[in-house]
Design an enzyme around this catalytic site. Structure first.
Site, PDB file in Angstrom:
ATOM      1  N   SER A 124      35.961  41.209  38.507  1.00  0.00           N
ATOM      2  CA  SER A 124      36.393  39.885  39.933  1.00  0.00           C
ATOM      3  C   SER A 124      35.972  38.628  38.652  1.00  0.00           C
ATOM      4  CB  SER A 124      35.824  39.929  41.097  1.00  0.00           C
ATOM      5  OG  SER A 124      33.606  39.984  40.414  1.00  0.00           O
ATOM      6  N   HIS A 145      41.994  43.355  41.994  1.00  0.00           N
ATOM      7  CA  HIS A 145      41.388  42.862  42.470  1.00  0.00           C
ATOM      8  C   HIS A 145      40.765  43.057  44.007  1.00  0.00           C
ATOM      9  CE1 HIS A 145      38.771  38.747  42.586  1.00  0.00           C
ATOM     10  NE2 HIS A 145      38.143  40.095  42.342  1.00  0.00           N
ATOM     11  N   GLU A 157      44.301  40.790  44.553  1.00  0.00           N
ATOM     12  CA  GLU A 157      45.439  40.548  43.397  1.00  0.00           C
ATOM     13  C   GLU A 157      45.215  41.167  42.122  1.00  0.00           C
ATOM     14  OE1 GLU A 157      42.660  35.945  44.133  1.00  0.00           O
ATOM     15  OE2 GLU A 157      41.195  37.680  42.205  1.00  0.00           O
ATOM     16  N   ASN A 195      39.262  32.903  42.995  1.00  0.00           N
ATOM     17  CA  ASN A 195      37.858  32.116  42.868  1.00  0.00           C
ATOM     18  C   ASN A 195      38.283  30.559  42.162  1.00  0.00           C
ATOM     19  OD1 ASN A 195      35.754  33.502  43.543  1.00  0.00           O
ATOM     20  ND2 ASN A 195      35.890  34.884  42.223  1.00  0.00           N
TER      21      ASN A 195
HETATM   22  P1  NAD Z   1      27.372  47.807  42.662  1.00  0.00           P
HETATM   23  O1  NAD Z   1      26.346  47.298  41.747  1.00  0.00           O
HETATM   24  O2  NAD Z   1      27.230  47.681  44.321  1.00  0.00           O
HETATM   25  O3  NAD Z   1      28.335  49.347  42.089  1.00  0.00           O
HETATM   26  C1  NAD Z   1      28.372  49.060  40.875  1.00  0.00           C
HETATM   27  C2  NAD Z   1      28.120  50.654  40.663  1.00  0.00           C
HETATM   28  O4  NAD Z   1      28.379  51.254  39.284  1.00  0.00           O
HETATM   29  C3  NAD Z   1      26.780  50.797  40.993  1.00  0.00           C
HETATM   30  O5  NAD Z   1      26.402  52.368  41.697  1.00  0.00           O
HETATM   31  C4  NAD Z   1      26.081  51.811  39.162  1.00  0.00           C
HETATM   32  O6  NAD Z   1      25.189  52.813  38.958  1.00  0.00           O
HETATM   33  C5  NAD Z   1      27.271  52.361  38.726  1.00  0.00           C
HETATM   34  N1  NAD Z   1      27.753  51.888  37.243  1.00  0.00           N
HETATM   35  C6  NAD Z   1      27.195  50.860  36.453  1.00  0.00           C
HETATM   36  N2  NAD Z   1      27.892  51.341  35.463  1.00  0.00           N
HETATM   37  C7  NAD Z   1      28.747  52.648  35.448  1.00  0.00           C
HETATM   38  C8  NAD Z   1      29.404  53.141  34.437  1.00  0.00           C
HETATM   39  N3  NAD Z   1      29.294  52.976  32.510  1.00  0.00           N
HETATM   40  N4  NAD Z   1      30.267  54.094  34.527  1.00  0.00           N
HETATM   41  C9  NAD Z   1      29.971  54.602  35.784  1.00  0.00           C
HETATM   42  N5  NAD Z   1      28.897  53.902  36.934  1.00  0.00           N
HETATM   43  C10 NAD Z   1      28.493  53.033  36.280  1.00  0.00           C
HETATM   44  O7  NAD Z   1      28.367  46.249  42.176  1.00  0.00           O
HETATM   45  P2  NAD Z   1      30.063  46.200  43.232  1.00  0.00           P
HETATM   46  O8  NAD Z   1      29.391  45.090  43.940  1.00  0.00           O
HETATM   47  O9  NAD Z   1      30.346  47.138  43.800  1.00  0.00           O
HETATM   48  O10 NAD Z   1      31.011  45.570  42.136  1.00  0.00           O
HETATM   49  C11 NAD Z   1      31.769  46.321  41.252  1.00  0.00           C
HETATM   50  C12 NAD Z   1      32.893  45.914  40.313  1.00  0.00           C
HETATM   51  O11 NAD Z   1      33.406  45.308  41.273  1.00  0.00           O
HETATM   52  C13 NAD Z   1      32.355  44.833  39.522  1.00  0.00           C
HETATM   53  O12 NAD Z   1      32.928  44.232  38.583  1.00  0.00           O
HETATM   54  C14 NAD Z   1      33.120  43.683  40.500  1.00  0.00           C
HETATM   55  O13 NAD Z   1      32.289  42.131  39.777  1.00  0.00           O
HETATM   56  C15 NAD Z   1      33.607  43.509  41.428  1.00  0.00           C
HETATM   57  N6  NAD Z   1      33.542  42.780  42.378  1.00  0.00           N
HETATM   58  C16 NAD Z   1      32.731  43.326  43.196  1.00  0.00           C
HETATM   59  C17 NAD Z   1      32.285  42.020  44.614  1.00  0.00           C
HETATM   60  C18 NAD Z   1      31.743  41.952  45.248  1.00  0.00           C
HETATM   61  O14 NAD Z   1      31.780  41.237  46.456  1.00  0.00           O
HETATM   62  N7  NAD Z   1      30.380  42.616  45.317  1.00  0.00           N
HETATM   63  C19 NAD Z   1      33.839  41.670  44.795  1.00  0.00           C
HETATM   64  C20 NAD Z   1      34.914  41.890  43.795  1.00  0.00           C
HETATM   65  C21 NAD Z   1      35.216  42.860  42.616  1.00  0.00           C
END
Ligand code: NAD
Length: 515
Positions: A124, A145, A157, A195
């Site tokens: 993001s 995204h 996106e 954003n």
């Molecule tokens: P989250 O913490 O819920 O999940 C991340 C997962 O990735 C965890 O289960 C973790 O164990 C796993 N992980 C970490 N390192 C790893 C690796 N090297 N290999 C495999 N698995 C691994 O996070 P999220 O909220 O799902 O966010 C994930 C991505 O999406 C981030 O880049 C975040 O910026 C992006 N994002 C999040 C949102 C949101 O609102 N949460 C919105 C858009 C984008």
């Protein structure tokens, strides 16, 4: 590379957290066999079990048939290692938001998947160009995204880094559409589209709070009346001040500390104090059980006050609205359509639509009896509207001005005398940021509008507001803010100025009045 090679193809989702789960569900619903991997042992299987429950719940609500729910789940396989995903034609990464982790992951994946597999990142905030650095084939890495919750939010996106092949971005764009999403192309720049353009929605309210112009409840009510589903304060409370502050900080830092994006001391204090919003029980508002959220008072409709000489100044939608209210109230008036301001002249006193100057600055001219009111975007009778009197205005005018606004159909609420009040300055700044993004080739106008409406539920896109307003009037408002505050925050986008000059030859009907 085209969408046909990706449709229904095997897909690997890496990261089985909030976003990975949603992406796996949407891809499986679209017919892909989905492999789900997470570094934490057992996490992918847990996520699959949770998805099973939520798909069953959707079937129980009639949103899916039981067969569709079962088929969707059967397409998702929790895998114990990424090596199991050598057949994947698309990988979507949704792991922690850390550049080094994402880079290392994609380098590892290049050794596993075939040469024609597309690599997508759900980052993001990290540069797609930077994530691709060091890959053997950086051209196949693209940002995809999604917004949270993925199954419900329609925006994607599609973010191109410096080396992303256009055909790869196009294939992901088409695939997202095939998944039922609304994809928008974006160039990889800080904050991408949503954003970045959304920053002023929070920043303007935080700036008003810093100078104690109004309460969170009043500022929220003004922006809700303009059509936003949530006011900025309640929205920041929902997002969490820690998260919102960190996005603001990252956009600020990524822009080499451009003062346009300076974070707010008001928000930092909340973060420092652990007042993170709903999740901590208190932010701008108190979420303790039984706590009552402050509300803005309503006012009973009143009739038009008496006036000996009444003139309606300016033209455009706001003048038209005042004209209709006066006519409905059976009140005669003298039209002054060529005036350089919009509003009413009432026995020599002026009730003016804000042009960005504080009322006191306007009142320092020939007429001291001045009050300004905010941009009314709601057509609803009784909608909250901010107003402010000039410091020089008499107590009688301070009492009369809001009575006129109430009689004209607004729930007039007094704000400190601030330039551009609440709605006008916020919308102008959103337009300005969107114009800058388009000027810098981050997205096109349609993309900016779609992104803001679908990514953050804005009632209209910035360019839709601009078309109903006028670039010259928006620039005048921002320039007035710039004169008042100095600094860089209200610097007008070159894209907006070029647009205004382009329109200069045409006569534009504008909210800001004049011709
Ligand atoms: P989250 O913490 O819920 O999940 C991340 C997962 O990735 C965890 O289960 C973790 O164990 C796993 N992980 C970490 N390192 C790893 C690796 N090297 N290999 C495999 N698995 C691994 O996070 P999220 O909220 O799902 O966010 C994930 C991505 O999406 C981030 O880049 C975040 O910026 C992006 N994002 C999040 C949102 C949101 O609102 N949460 C919105 C858009 C984008």
């Amino acid at each position: 590379m085209n969408i046909e090679t990706l449709k229904d193809a095997p897909l690997l989702v890496v990261g089985a957290g909030i976003m990975g789960a949603g992406i796996a569900q949407v891809a499986a619903q679209a017919g892909h066999p989905v492999m789900l991997f997470d570094l934490r042992e057992g996490a992918a299987a847990e996520t699959k079990a949770k998805l099973g429950k939520s798909l069953d719940a959707l079937a129980a609500k009639g949103k899916l048939t039981a067969q569709e729910a079962a088929q969707t789940l059967s397409r998702i396989e929790a895998v114990a290692s990424m090596e199991a995903a050598a057949s994947a034609r698309l990988v979507v990464e949704a792991v922690v938001e850390k550049l080094d982790v994402k880079r290392a992951l994609f380098r590892q994946l290049e050794g596993i998947v075939g040469a024609d597999c597309v690599l997508a990142t759900n980052t993001s905030s990290i540069s797609v160009t930077a994530i691709a650095n060091g890959l053997q084939r950086p051209g196949r890495l693209v940002g995809m995204h999604f917004f949270n919750p993925v199954p419900l939010m329609r925006l994607v996106e599609v973010v191109s880094g410096l080396q992303t092949e256009p055909a790869v971005a196009q294939a992901i764009h088409e695939l997202s559409r095939h998944w039922g999403k609304v994809p928008v192309h974006a160039r990889s720049t800080p904050g991408f589209i949503v954003n970045r353009i959304a920053r002023p929605y929070y920043a303007e309210t935080l700036a008003l709070l810093q100078e104690r112009a109004g309460t969170p409840a009043l500022l929220d009510a003004c922006l809700r009346a303009a059509g936003f589903r949530m006011g900025p304060c309640e929205l920041m409370d929902l997002i969490g001040h820690d998260t919102n502050f960190s996005v603001t900080q990252s956009v600020f830092e990524a822009n080499f500390f451009d003062k346009r994006f300076v974070p707010s001391l008001v928000q930092r204090e909340l973060v420092d104090g652990g007042l993170l919003g709903r999740k901590s029980g208190r932010g701008f508002y108190d979420y303790a059980e039984g706590a009552v959220k402050p509300a803005v008072p309503e006012h009973a409709p009143v009739g038009l006050p008496a006036a000996t000489i009444l003139s309606l100044h300016g033209q455009g939608p706001v003048a038209q609205r005042l004209r209709e209210a006066l006519t409905a109230g059976g009140r005669g008036f003298e039209p002054v359509p060529d005036s350089d301001w919009v509003g009413l002249e009432i026995d020599g006193a002026q009730l003016r639509l804000t042009d960005g100057r504080p009322a006191s600055q306007v009142g320092a001219g020939e007429v001291a009896e001045v009050a300004v009111f905010d941009l009314p975007l709601s057509a609803l009778a009784g909608a909250v509207l901010a107003w402010a009197p000039a410091a020089q205005a008499s107590p009688a005018w301070c009492e009369l001005a809001p009575r006129w606004l109430r009689a004209l159909g607004f729930n007039a609420q007094r704000l400190a005398d601030t330039p551009g009040l609440v709605v006008a300055r916020t919308i102008a700044m959103l337009i300005n940021e969107a114009a800058d993004a388009v000027h810098q080739g981050v997205c096109d106008e349609g993309g900016a509008d779609a992104a803001m409406k679908l990514g953050v539920n804005y009632p209209q896109g910035p360019f839709e507001w601009l078309r109903a307003w006028d670039a010259a009037a928006v620039i005048a408002l921002l320039d007035a803010l710039d004169v008042h505050y100095r600094g860089e925050r209200y610097r007008v986008s070159p894209g907006l100025r070029l647009r205004a000059w382009g329109q200069g030859a045409r006569k534009v009907e504008c909210i800001g009045g004049g011709a």
